[in-house]
Design a protein around this motif. Structure first.
Motif, mmCIF file in Angstrom:
data_model
loop_
_atom_site.group_PDB
_atom_site.id
_atom_site.type_symbol
_atom_site.label_atom_id
_atom_site.label_comp_id
_atom_site.label_asym_id
_atom_site.label_seq_id
_atom_site.Cartn_x
_atom_site.Cartn_y
_atom_site.Cartn_z
ATOM 1 N N ARG A 167 13.808 -29.318 -56.476
ATOM 2 C CA ARG A 167 14.167 -29.768 -55.127
ATOM 3 C C ARG A 167 14.178 -28.639 -54.105
ATOM 4 O O ARG A 167 13.772 -28.824 -52.960
ATOM 5 N N GLU A 168 14.640 -27.451 -54.538
ATOM 6 C CA GLU A 168 14.744 -26.340 -53.596
ATOM 7 C C GLU A 168 13.390 -25.813 -53.140
ATOM 8 O O GLU A 168 13.309 -24.995 -52.213
ATOM 9 N N GLN A 169 12.298 -26.289 -53.764
ATOM 10 C CA GLN A 169 10.962 -25.864 -53.361
ATOM 11 C C GLN A 169 10.210 -26.967 -52.618
ATOM 12 O O GLN A 169 9.014 -26.839 -52.361
ATOM 13 N N VAL A 170 10.908 -28.038 -52.241
ATOM 14 C CA VAL A 170 10.256 -29.181 -51.589
ATOM 15 C C VAL A 170 10.798 -29.378 -50.178
ATOM 16 O O VAL A 170 12.016 -29.393 -49.961
ATOM 17 N N VAL A 171 9.892 -29.534 -49.227
ATOM 18 C CA VAL A 171 10.242 -29.822 -47.832
ATOM 19 C C VAL A 171 9.388 -31.005 -47.376
ATOM 20 O O VAL A 171 8.180 -31.041 -47.627
ATOM 21 N N ILE A 172 10.005 -31.976 -46.723
ATOM 22 C CA ILE A 172 9.275 -33.117 -46.163
ATOM 23 C C ILE A 172 8.879 -32.780 -44.732
ATOM 24 O O ILE A 172 9.668 -32.197 -43.983
#
Length: 259
Positions: free
Chosen positions: A52-57
């Protein structure tokens, strides 16, 4: 449709090793989202493989022409992940008025100027050096999308010490798989699908089917009237002429008269 539909676990096995390596290297995965079904399913699939900490929408706002509730739906289904929004300096309707014509399949300024450009600019401005840009195009949608590479190095955006890759995580998926994953994670797609729409994006798209345009005209009468007025103002029609029917106005295509 496949005789034996693939499971999401089958799709897990199709993730390129290069993507798995980039995860280990700490790349930031930017998930492009229109809040449509493909974007929504893609996000959940990406999260099966990326922390999650490597994902940006990231979402390109389309003033006036987006479906109601797009941002609200995006926020409700983002599961607390960060959301970046961006927008072009002009709207689609302003673009049509200034150019005196609508976008066409061969000249899709609506995509390049209103979506891809602002999104790529926003990603570059974030200053990350290892980037995977995730997009939800699927081969099933069109012959042109079927020809797209599912994973590739983006040389144009790889400058100043930045490495940029483009990934289409659900490129090989069928529409049933898309809706299936959304249901499996306990979510619903945007409300427009329940009204009969097969796609989201702009309410009225040059790539839309007659059925989608007709549904959109009934659900968005005020915006529909704007498009009909633009056809009259510019002397152009929104849809490309076809061999079978020739040049048709929106009112002729949908059978819905602008109030």
């Amino acid at each position: 449709m496949n005789l034996f539909p693939k499971t999401v676990e089958d799709r897990d096995c199709e993730v390129p090793q290069a993507v798995r390596d980039l995860v280990q290297q700490g790349a930031v995965f930017y998930v492009n989202s229109s809040a449509g079904k493909d974007s929504q399913a893609m996000l959940h699939f990406v999260l099966r493989h990326v922390p999650r900490e490597q994902v940006v929408i990231i979402h390109a706002v389309l003033p006036e022409v987006e479906w109601d509730g797009v941002l609200e739906h995006l926020e409700a289904t983002a599961m607390g992940l960060p959301i970046l929004t961006c927008r072009s300096r002009r709207t689609l309707l302003q673009m049509i008025e200034q150019r005196g014509m609508f976008p066409s399949p061969s000249q899709r300024q609506c995509t390049s100027d209103l979506k891809r450009g602002p999104i790529e600019r926003t990603i570059r401005q974030a200053g990350r050096k290892l980037i995977v840009n995730c997009m939800g195009m699927r081969a099933e949608e069109s012959s042109s999308r079927a020809k797209l590479e599912a994973f590739k190095f983006n040389e144009r955006n790889s400058k100043n010490g930045r490495q940029w890759y483009d990934w289409l995580p659900i490129h090989a998926w069928e529409v049933e798989e898309v809706f299936g994953l959304i249901k499996a994670v306990g979510q619903e797609p945007h409300w427009a699908y329940s009204k009969g729409m097969s796609r989201l994006s702009c309410c009225f798209c040059i790539m839309s089917s007659k059925a989608d345009l007709t549904t959109a005209a009934k659900l968005n009468p005020v915006l529909y009237r704007r498009y009909v007025e633009l056809e009259r103002q510019t002397g152009q029609v929104m849809l490309m002429p076809s061999k079978k029917h020739g040049r048709l106005t929106l009112e002729q295509v949908t059978g819905v008269l602008a109030a």
